[in-house]
Design a protein around this motif. Sequence first.
Motif, mmCIF file in Angstrom:
data_model
loop_
_atom_site.group_PDB
_atom_site.id
_atom_site.type_symbol
_atom_site.label_atom_id
_atom_site.label_comp_id
_atom_site.label_asym_id
_atom_site.label_seq_id
_atom_site.Cartn_x
_atom_site.Cartn_y
_atom_site.Cartn_z
ATOM 1 N N SER A 7 42.434 25.373 75.260
ATOM 2 C CA SER A 7 42.575 25.301 73.801
ATOM 3 C C SER A 7 44.018 25.590 73.420
ATOM 4 O O SER A 7 44.679 26.436 74.034
ATOM 5 N N LYS A 8 44.496 24.902 72.387
ATOM 6 C CA LYS A 8 45.896 25.035 71.983
ATOM 7 C C LYS A 8 46.260 26.469 71.592
ATOM 8 O O LYS A 8 47.268 27.001 72.023
ATOM 9 N N LYS A 9 45.428 27.092 70.771
ATOM 10 C CA LYS A 9 45.668 28.471 70.332
ATOM 11 C C LYS A 9 44.369 29.260 70.458
ATOM 12 O O LYS A 9 43.706 29.547 69.463
ATOM 13 N N PRO A 10 44.003 29.644 71.668
ATOM 14 C CA PRO A 10 42.737 30.365 71.840
ATOM 15 C C PRO A 10 42.772 31.737 71.161
ATOM 16 O O PRO A 10 43.791 32.412 71.144
ATOM 17 N N THR A 11 41.632 32.110 70.578
ATOM 18 C CA THR A 11 41.530 33.426 69.952
ATOM 19 C C THR A 11 40.632 34.351 70.768
ATOM 20 O O THR A 11 40.548 35.539 70.476
#
Length: 82
Positions: A7-11
């Motif tokens: 994912s591009k910006k995993p949380t």
Amino acid sequence: MSEHYYSKKPTTAHDLQTIEEQLRGRKFTFVTDAGVFSKKGVDYGSKLLIETMELTEDASVLDVGRGYGPIGLSVRSHGESR
């Protein structure tokens, strides 16, 4: 699971785990993380494929979407000295 390791910006927080598996008569150690398929161990279907695939000396194999790599690595190590 809505996020993946790519994912591009995993949380999702990391959840690194080390697992050991016996595949095709060899011991492998893998490091997995949150968002990776079957992160607690190699799943039944992958194990079945790994243990039953027949490879020739000149076989070419493409393993797409490897996750932490049990299929590709077991293919790669096939035929190497133990």
